[in-house]
Write an enzyme that holds these catalytic residues in place. Structure first.
Site, PDB file in Angstrom:
ATOM      1  N   LYS A  13       0.935  -1.260  -0.082  1.00  0.00           N
ATOM      2  CA  LYS A  13      -0.040   0.083   0.007  1.00  0.00           C
ATOM      3  C   LYS A  13       1.005   1.043   0.089  1.00  0.00           C
ATOM      4  CE  LYS A  13      -2.205  -1.151   3.847  1.00  0.00           C
ATOM      5  NZ  LYS A  13      -1.547  -2.413   4.035  1.00  0.00           N
ATOM      6  N   ARG A  87     -10.154   0.032   8.292  1.00  0.00           N
ATOM      7  CA  ARG A  87      -9.327  -1.338   8.491  1.00  0.00           C
ATOM      8  C   ARG A  87     -10.754  -2.115   9.366  1.00  0.00           C
ATOM      9  NH1 ARG A  87      -4.054  -0.733   8.177  1.00  0.00           N
ATOM     10  NH2 ARG A  87      -2.534  -1.463   9.553  1.00  0.00           N
ATOM     11  N   ARG A 126      11.744  -5.890   5.208  1.00  0.00           N
ATOM     12  CA  ARG A 126      11.454  -4.252   4.874  1.00  0.00           C
ATOM     13  C   ARG A 126      12.405  -3.626   6.051  1.00  0.00           C
ATOM     14  NH1 ARG A 126       5.619  -1.716   5.524  1.00  0.00           N
ATOM     15  NH2 ARG A 126       5.977  -2.658   7.595  1.00  0.00           N
ATOM     16  N   ARG A 159      11.222  -1.722  11.459  1.00  0.00           N
ATOM     17  CA  ARG A 159       9.939  -1.255  12.188  1.00  0.00           C
ATOM     18  C   ARG A 159       9.550  -2.588  13.278  1.00  0.00           C
ATOM     19  NH1 ARG A 159       4.893   0.087   8.359  1.00  0.00           N
ATOM     20  NH2 ARG A 159       3.690  -1.049   9.869  1.00  0.00           N
ATOM     21  N   ARG A 170      -0.537  -9.265  12.907  1.00  0.00           N
ATOM     22  CA  ARG A 170      -1.114  -8.543  12.126  1.00  0.00           C
ATOM     23  C   ARG A 170      -1.788  -9.119  11.034  1.00  0.00           C
ATOM     24  NH1 ARG A 170       4.014  -5.270  10.591  1.00  0.00           N
ATOM     25  NH2 ARG A 170       2.773  -4.429   9.106  1.00  0.00           N
TER      26      ARG A 170
HETATM   27  P1  AP5 Z   1       4.818  -1.643   1.889  1.00  0.00           P
HETATM   28  O1  AP5 Z   1       4.540  -0.828   0.712  1.00  0.00           O
HETATM   29  O2  AP5 Z   1       5.565  -0.896   2.959  1.00  0.00           O
HETATM   30  O3  AP5 Z   1       3.464  -2.504   2.358  1.00  0.00           O
HETATM   31  P2  AP5 Z   1       2.306  -1.902   3.260  1.00  0.00           P
HETATM   32  O4  AP5 Z   1       1.158  -2.429   2.543  1.00  0.00           O
HETATM   33  O5  AP5 Z   1       2.202  -0.318   3.229  1.00  0.00           O
HETATM   34  O6  AP5 Z   1       2.446  -2.607   4.624  1.00  0.00           O
HETATM   35  P3  AP5 Z   1       2.403  -2.053   5.971  1.00  0.00           P
HETATM   36  O7  AP5 Z   1       3.223  -3.025   6.854  1.00  0.00           O
HETATM   37  O8  AP5 Z   1       2.881  -0.347   6.172  1.00  0.00           O
HETATM   38  O9  AP5 Z   1       0.778  -2.220   6.214  1.00  0.00           O
HETATM   39  P4  AP5 Z   1       0.183  -2.336   7.527  1.00  0.00           P
HETATM   40  O10 AP5 Z   1      -1.254  -2.036   7.030  1.00  0.00           O
HETATM   41  O11 AP5 Z   1       0.088  -3.498   8.508  1.00  0.00           O
HETATM   42  O12 AP5 Z   1       0.874  -1.196   8.587  1.00  0.00           O
HETATM   43  P5  AP5 Z   1       0.401   0.360   8.951  1.00  0.00           P
HETATM   44  O13 AP5 Z   1       1.583   1.011   8.965  1.00  0.00           O
HETATM   45  O14 AP5 Z   1      -0.938   0.719   8.186  1.00  0.00           O
HETATM   46  O15 AP5 Z   1       5.734  -2.903   1.257  1.00  0.00           O
HETATM   47  C1  AP5 Z   1       6.237  -3.741   2.441  1.00  0.00           C
HETATM   48  C2  AP5 Z   1       7.705  -4.366   1.994  1.00  0.00           C
HETATM   49  O16 AP5 Z   1       7.577  -4.882   0.739  1.00  0.00           O
HETATM   50  C3  AP5 Z   1       8.654  -3.318   1.511  1.00  0.00           C
HETATM   51  O17 AP5 Z   1       9.854  -3.578   1.638  1.00  0.00           O
HETATM   52  C4  AP5 Z   1       8.637  -3.071   0.024  1.00  0.00           C
HETATM   53  O18 AP5 Z   1       9.748  -2.746  -0.652  1.00  0.00           O
HETATM   54  C5  AP5 Z   1       8.253  -4.536  -0.492  1.00  0.00           C
HETATM   55  N1  AP5 Z   1       7.344  -4.590  -1.490  1.00  0.00           N
HETATM   56  C6  AP5 Z   1       6.150  -3.733  -1.934  1.00  0.00           C
HETATM   57  N2  AP5 Z   1       5.623  -4.161  -2.717  1.00  0.00           N
HETATM   58  C7  AP5 Z   1       6.431  -5.130  -3.371  1.00  0.00           C
HETATM   59  C8  AP5 Z   1       6.457  -5.778  -4.543  1.00  0.00           C
HETATM   60  N3  AP5 Z   1       5.168  -5.708  -5.612  1.00  0.00           N
HETATM   61  N4  AP5 Z   1       7.075  -6.816  -4.902  1.00  0.00           N
HETATM   62  C9  AP5 Z   1       7.877  -7.203  -4.192  1.00  0.00           C
HETATM   63  N5  AP5 Z   1       8.107  -6.229  -3.077  1.00  0.00           N
HETATM   64  C10 AP5 Z   1       7.367  -5.400  -2.648  1.00  0.00           C
HETATM   65  O19 AP5 Z   1      -0.272   0.075  10.278  1.00  0.00           O
HETATM   66  C11 AP5 Z   1       0.704  -0.352  11.421  1.00  0.00           C
HETATM   67  C12 AP5 Z   1      -0.265  -0.467  12.615  1.00  0.00           C
HETATM   68  O20 AP5 Z   1      -1.009   0.686  13.005  1.00  0.00           O
HETATM   69  C13 AP5 Z   1      -1.400  -1.450  12.762  1.00  0.00           C
HETATM   70  O21 AP5 Z   1      -0.976  -2.881  12.979  1.00  0.00           O
HETATM   71  C14 AP5 Z   1      -2.242  -1.158  13.639  1.00  0.00           C
HETATM   72  O22 AP5 Z   1      -2.032  -1.381  14.840  1.00  0.00           O
HETATM   73  C15 AP5 Z   1      -2.278   0.333  13.395  1.00  0.00           C
HETATM   74  N6  AP5 Z   1      -3.188   1.075  12.413  1.00  0.00           N
HETATM   75  C16 AP5 Z   1      -3.153   1.413  11.531  1.00  0.00           C
HETATM   76  N7  AP5 Z   1      -4.172   1.818  10.998  1.00  0.00           N
HETATM   77  C17 AP5 Z   1      -4.999   1.411  11.808  1.00  0.00           C
HETATM   78  C18 AP5 Z   1      -6.653   1.220  11.506  1.00  0.00           C
HETATM   79  N8  AP5 Z   1      -7.334   1.976  10.360  1.00  0.00           N
HETATM   80  N9  AP5 Z   1      -7.327   0.671  12.570  1.00  0.00           N
HETATM   81  C19 AP5 Z   1      -6.684   0.167  13.527  1.00  0.00           C
HETATM   82  N10 AP5 Z   1      -5.345   0.207  13.767  1.00  0.00           N
HETATM   83  C20 AP5 Z   1      -4.548   0.694  12.916  1.00  0.00           C
HETATM   84 MG    MG Z   2       2.454   1.047   4.781  1.00  0.00          MG
END
Ligand code: AP5
Ligand code: MG
Length: 232
Positions: A13, A87, A126, A159, A170
Protein backbone atom coordinates in the site's frame (compact mmCIF):
# COMPACT_ATOMS: atom_id res chain seq x y z
CA UNK A 1 -10.30 11.91 -6.20
CA UNK A 2 -11.29 10.32 -2.90
CA UNK A 3 -9.77 6.87 -2.84
CA UNK A 4 -9.05 3.95 -0.49
CA UNK A 5 -6.18 1.51 -0.92
CA UNK A 6 -7.08 -1.79 0.73
CA UNK A 7 -4.76 -4.71 1.30
CA UNK A 8 -3.05 -6.92 3.86
CA UNK A 9 0.02 -5.73 5.76
CA UNK A 10 2.89 -5.77 3.28
CA UNK A 11 0.66 -5.85 0.21
CA UNK A 12 2.46 -2.72 -0.98
CA UNK A 13 0.00 0.00 0.00
CA UNK A 14 2.70 2.49 1.01
CA UNK A 15 4.87 1.64 -2.01
CA UNK A 16 2.01 2.12 -4.48
CA UNK A 17 0.82 5.31 -2.75
CA UNK A 18 4.25 6.78 -3.47
CA UNK A 19 3.70 6.03 -7.17
CA UNK A 20 0.14 7.35 -7.10
CA UNK A 21 1.08 10.71 -5.56
CA UNK A 22 3.83 11.06 -8.18
CA UNK A 23 1.26 10.86 -10.96
CA UNK A 24 -2.00 12.22 -9.53
CA UNK A 25 -2.65 15.31 -7.43
CA UNK A 26 -3.83 13.54 -4.30
CA UNK A 27 -2.60 13.59 -0.73
CA UNK A 28 -1.34 10.33 0.81
CA UNK A 29 -2.97 9.72 4.20
CA UNK A 30 -1.44 6.62 5.82
CA UNK A 31 -3.00 5.80 9.19
CA UNK A 32 0.11 3.84 10.23
CA UNK A 33 2.49 6.69 9.29
CA UNK A 34 0.30 9.24 11.08
CA UNK A 35 0.21 7.07 14.22
CA UNK A 36 4.00 6.60 14.12
CA UNK A 37 4.53 10.39 13.69
CA UNK A 38 2.19 11.10 16.61
CA UNK A 39 4.03 8.55 18.75
CA UNK A 40 7.25 10.48 18.18
CA UNK A 41 5.43 13.63 19.32
CA UNK A 42 4.04 11.66 22.30
CA UNK A 43 0.43 12.79 21.73
CA UNK A 44 -2.08 11.34 24.19
CA UNK A 45 -4.05 9.45 21.55
CA UNK A 46 -0.95 7.86 20.02
CA UNK A 47 0.32 6.78 23.42
CA UNK A 48 -2.97 4.94 23.94
CA UNK A 49 -2.45 3.28 20.53
CA UNK A 50 1.17 2.20 21.14
CA UNK A 51 0.66 -1.16 22.85
CA UNK A 52 -1.84 -2.29 20.20
CA UNK A 53 0.55 -1.39 17.38
CA UNK A 54 3.52 -3.12 18.99
CA UNK A 55 1.60 -6.37 19.44
CA UNK A 56 0.11 -6.30 15.93
CA UNK A 57 -3.49 -5.69 17.00
CA UNK A 58 -5.73 -3.03 15.58
CA UNK A 59 -5.97 0.22 17.53
CA UNK A 60 -9.52 0.78 18.92
CA UNK A 61 -11.88 2.31 16.35
CA UNK A 62 -12.64 5.48 18.36
CA UNK A 63 -8.95 6.44 18.55
CA UNK A 64 -8.14 5.90 14.88
CA UNK A 65 -11.37 7.53 13.66
CA UNK A 66 -10.59 10.71 15.61
CA UNK A 67 -7.06 10.82 14.18
CA UNK A 68 -8.10 10.14 10.58
CA UNK A 69 -11.12 12.47 10.65
CA UNK A 70 -8.75 15.30 11.57
CA UNK A 71 -6.30 14.33 8.79
CA UNK A 72 -9.07 14.20 6.17
CA UNK A 73 -10.43 17.59 7.22
CA UNK A 74 -6.96 19.07 6.75
CA UNK A 75 -6.79 18.09 3.05
CA UNK A 76 -7.49 21.44 1.43
CA UNK A 77 -8.81 20.37 -2.00
CA UNK A 78 -10.34 17.11 -0.78
CA UNK A 79 -8.25 14.82 -3.02
CA UNK A 80 -6.69 11.96 -1.05
CA UNK A 81 -5.70 8.33 -1.04
CA UNK A 82 -6.33 6.57 2.27
CA UNK A 83 -3.76 3.88 3.12
CA UNK A 84 -4.58 1.62 6.09
CA UNK A 85 -7.91 3.28 6.90
CA UNK A 86 -10.63 2.08 7.16
CA UNK A 87 -9.66 -1.30 8.60
CA UNK A 88 -12.98 -2.44 10.12
CA UNK A 89 -16.59 -2.24 8.97
CA UNK A 90 -17.32 0.23 11.79
CA UNK A 91 -14.45 2.46 10.62
CA UNK A 92 -15.82 2.34 7.05
CA UNK A 93 -19.27 3.38 8.26
CA UNK A 94 -17.70 6.25 10.25
CA UNK A 95 -15.72 7.31 7.18
CA UNK A 96 -18.93 7.41 5.14
CA UNK A 97 -20.47 9.64 7.80
CA UNK A 98 -17.44 11.96 7.90
CA UNK A 99 -17.51 12.36 4.11
CA UNK A 100 -21.28 12.85 3.97
CA UNK A 101 -20.78 16.09 5.92
CA UNK A 102 -18.12 17.19 3.42
CA UNK A 103 -18.13 16.97 -0.39
CA UNK A 104 -19.10 13.36 -1.02
CA UNK A 105 -18.11 9.78 -0.42
CA UNK A 106 -15.29 7.46 -1.46
CA UNK A 107 -15.20 7.19 -5.26
CA UNK A 108 -12.76 4.38 -5.87
CA UNK A 109 -11.29 1.48 -3.86
CA UNK A 110 -8.29 -0.59 -4.95
CA UNK A 111 -7.68 -3.94 -3.27
CA UNK A 112 -4.08 -5.21 -3.44
CA UNK A 113 -4.26 -9.01 -3.20
CA UNK A 114 -1.27 -10.96 -1.91
CA UNK A 115 -0.75 -14.29 -0.08
CA UNK A 116 0.43 -14.63 3.53
CA UNK A 117 3.84 -16.18 2.71
CA UNK A 118 4.69 -13.24 0.46
CA UNK A 119 3.63 -10.84 3.22
CA UNK A 120 5.95 -12.54 5.72
CA UNK A 121 8.92 -12.37 3.28
CA UNK A 122 8.29 -8.74 2.43
CA UNK A 123 7.76 -7.45 5.96
CA UNK A 124 10.59 -9.25 7.72
CA UNK A 125 12.96 -7.89 5.02
CA UNK A 126 11.58 -4.34 5.01
CA UNK A 127 13.75 -1.45 6.19
CA UNK A 128 12.51 2.12 6.55
CA UNK A 129 14.02 5.57 6.87
CA UNK A 130 13.14 7.03 10.31
CA UNK A 131 13.52 10.57 8.90
CA UNK A 132 11.50 10.60 5.64
CA UNK A 133 9.62 7.27 5.78
CA UNK A 134 11.14 5.89 2.53
CA UNK A 135 10.69 2.12 2.27
CA UNK A 136 13.35 -0.44 1.22
CA UNK A 137 13.82 -4.20 1.28
CA UNK A 138 17.01 -6.08 2.12
CA UNK A 139 16.81 -8.13 -1.08
CA UNK A 140 14.29 -6.68 -3.53
CA UNK A 141 14.71 -2.93 -3.02
CA UNK A 142 18.16 -2.11 -1.73
CA UNK A 143 19.40 1.45 -1.11
CA UNK A 144 22.41 2.68 -3.13
CA UNK A 145 24.58 2.65 0.04
CA UNK A 146 23.97 -0.32 2.33
CA UNK A 147 21.85 0.59 5.36
CA UNK A 148 21.46 4.29 4.36
CA UNK A 149 18.48 6.17 2.91
CA UNK A 150 18.99 7.32 -0.71
CA UNK A 151 17.19 10.59 0.00
CA UNK A 152 18.77 11.85 3.22
CA UNK A 153 21.50 9.36 4.21
CA UNK A 154 19.79 8.47 7.52
CA UNK A 155 20.44 5.01 8.95
CA UNK A 156 17.64 2.61 7.95
CA UNK A 157 15.75 0.78 10.72
CA UNK A 158 13.41 -2.19 11.01
CA UNK A 159 9.87 -1.40 12.20
CA UNK A 160 9.29 -3.00 15.63
CA UNK A 161 6.09 -4.61 14.28
CA UNK A 162 7.98 -6.31 11.42
CA UNK A 163 9.25 -9.15 13.67
CA UNK A 164 7.84 -12.50 12.45
CA UNK A 165 5.61 -13.10 15.52
CA UNK A 166 4.07 -9.62 15.28
CA UNK A 167 3.57 -9.96 11.51
CA UNK A 168 1.65 -13.19 12.22
CA UNK A 169 -0.67 -11.27 14.59
CA UNK A 170 -1.15 -8.49 12.04
CA UNK A 171 -2.12 -11.06 9.41
CA UNK A 172 -4.66 -12.58 11.80
CA UNK A 173 -6.16 -9.15 12.48
CA UNK A 174 -6.31 -8.52 8.74
CA UNK A 175 -8.18 -11.75 7.96
CA UNK A 176 -10.58 -11.36 10.88
CA UNK A 177 -11.32 -7.63 10.88
CA UNK A 178 -10.26 -6.01 7.60
CA UNK A 179 -11.01 -8.53 4.86
CA UNK A 180 -14.81 -8.05 5.23
CA UNK A 181 -14.28 -4.56 3.80
CA UNK A 182 -13.68 -6.11 0.38
CA UNK A 183 -17.32 -7.19 0.26
CA UNK A 184 -18.45 -3.88 1.81
CA UNK A 185 -16.96 -1.92 -1.10
CA UNK A 186 -17.81 -4.54 -3.72
CA UNK A 187 -21.48 -4.04 -2.84
CA UNK A 188 -21.07 -0.31 -3.38
CA UNK A 189 -19.78 -1.02 -6.91
CA UNK A 190 -16.50 0.92 -6.46
CA UNK A 191 -14.04 -1.94 -5.86
CA UNK A 192 -11.14 -2.82 -8.22
CA UNK A 193 -8.99 -5.82 -7.33
CA UNK A 194 -5.48 -6.59 -8.52
CA UNK A 195 -2.76 -9.18 -8.04
CA UNK A 196 -0.16 -7.43 -5.86
CA UNK A 197 2.14 -10.45 -5.73
CA UNK A 198 3.83 -9.27 -8.93
CA UNK A 199 6.86 -6.98 -9.34
CA UNK A 200 6.33 -3.45 -8.02
CA UNK A 201 6.30 -1.92 -11.55
CA UNK A 202 3.73 -4.47 -12.77
CA UNK A 203 1.41 -3.63 -9.88
CA UNK A 204 1.89 0.10 -10.54
CA UNK A 205 0.90 -0.38 -14.20
CA UNK A 206 -2.33 -2.09 -13.12
CA UNK A 207 -3.04 0.67 -10.57
CA UNK A 208 -2.45 3.44 -13.15
CA UNK A 209 -4.66 1.66 -15.69
CA UNK A 210 -7.60 1.78 -13.27
CA UNK A 211 -6.94 5.37 -12.15
CA UNK A 212 -6.35 6.71 -15.69
CA UNK A 213 -9.69 5.14 -16.63
CA UNK A 214 -11.31 6.88 -13.67
CA UNK A 215 -9.93 10.28 -14.69
CA UNK A 216 -10.81 9.74 -18.35
CA UNK A 217 -14.47 9.73 -17.36
CA UNK A 218 -14.28 13.03 -15.49
CA UNK A 219 -14.16 16.70 -16.43
CA UNK A 220 -11.46 17.68 -13.92
CA UNK A 221 -8.64 15.93 -15.81
CA UNK A 222 -6.21 18.69 -14.78
CA UNK A 223 -5.92 17.06 -11.35
CA UNK A 224 -4.08 14.17 -12.99
CA UNK A 225 -0.38 15.15 -13.14
CA UNK A 226 0.02 12.92 -16.22
CA UNK A 227 -2.20 15.37 -18.17
CA UNK A 228 0.20 18.16 -17.30
CA UNK A 229 3.33 16.44 -18.57
CA UNK A 230 2.00 14.03 -21.20
CA UNK A 231 1.19 10.37 -20.73
CA UNK A 232 3.67 8.30 -18.60
P1 AP5 B 1 4.85 -1.56 1.89
O1 AP5 B 1 4.56 -0.76 0.69
O2 AP5 B 1 5.51 -0.88 3.03
O3 AP5 B 1 3.53 -2.35 2.36
P2 AP5 B 1 2.26 -1.85 3.17
O4 AP5 B 1 1.07 -2.50 2.56
O5 AP5 B 1 2.25 -0.37 3.30
O6 AP5 B 1 2.55 -2.57 4.56
P3 AP5 B 1 2.40 -2.02 6.03
O7 AP5 B 1 3.19 -2.96 6.91
O8 AP5 B 1 2.73 -0.57 6.15
O9 AP5 B 1 0.86 -2.21 6.27
P4 AP5 B 1 0.11 -2.32 7.56
O10 AP5 B 1 -1.22 -2.10 7.02
O11 AP5 B 1 0.25 -3.52 8.39
O12 AP5 B 1 0.80 -1.22 8.53
P5 AP5 B 1 0.35 0.24 8.97
O13 AP5 B 1 1.57 1.05 9.06
O14 AP5 B 1 -0.77 0.70 8.11
O15 AP5 B 1 5.76 -2.80 1.42
C1 AP5 B 1 6.25 -3.75 2.35
C2 AP5 B 1 7.61 -4.29 1.88
O16 AP5 B 1 7.41 -5.04 0.69
C3 AP5 B 1 8.64 -3.20 1.54
O17 AP5 B 1 9.91 -3.66 1.89
C4 AP5 B 1 8.51 -3.05 0.00
O18 AP5 B 1 9.73 -2.66 -0.59
C5 AP5 B 1 8.15 -4.48 -0.42
N1 AP5 B 1 7.25 -4.52 -1.58
C6 AP5 B 1 6.13 -3.78 -1.79
N2 AP5 B 1 5.53 -4.12 -2.95
C7 AP5 B 1 6.29 -5.14 -3.47
C8 AP5 B 1 6.20 -5.92 -4.67
N3 AP5 B 1 5.19 -5.75 -5.55
N4 AP5 B 1 7.14 -6.86 -4.89
C9 AP5 B 1 8.16 -7.06 -4.00
N5 AP5 B 1 8.30 -6.34 -2.87
C10 AP5 B 1 7.38 -5.39 -2.61
O19 AP5 B 1 -0.24 -0.03 10.42
C11 AP5 B 1 0.59 -0.35 11.51
C12 AP5 B 1 -0.25 -0.56 12.75
O20 AP5 B 1 -0.95 0.66 13.09
C13 AP5 B 1 -1.35 -1.62 12.67
O21 AP5 B 1 -0.86 -2.91 12.91
C14 AP5 B 1 -2.33 -1.15 13.74
O22 AP5 B 1 -1.90 -1.48 15.04
C15 AP5 B 1 -2.27 0.38 13.59
N6 AP5 B 1 -3.27 0.89 12.65
C16 AP5 B 1 -3.04 1.54 11.47
N7 AP5 B 1 -4.19 1.85 10.86
C17 AP5 B 1 -5.18 1.38 11.65
C18 AP5 B 1 -6.60 1.37 11.56
N8 AP5 B 1 -7.24 1.94 10.51
N9 AP5 B 1 -7.30 0.78 12.53
C19 AP5 B 1 -6.71 0.24 13.61
N10 AP5 B 1 -5.36 0.21 13.78
C20 AP5 B 1 -4.61 0.77 12.79
MG1 MG C 1 2.41 1.01 4.91
Amino acid sequence: MRMVLLGAPGSGKGTQCGKITGRYAVKHLSSGDILRRQRKLKTQLAQKAASYMDSGELVPDDIIVRIMAAAIRETSDGGFVLDGFPRTIDQAAELDRILEDADGGIEIVLNLKVDDDTVMRRLTGRRVCPECGAVYHVRTLQPKTAGRCDRDGAELVQRTDDKPEVVANRLQAYHRQTKPLVQYYRQKGILHEMDAGREIEEVTKAVFAVLDGFYAGRDDKAVCRCEQRGSQ
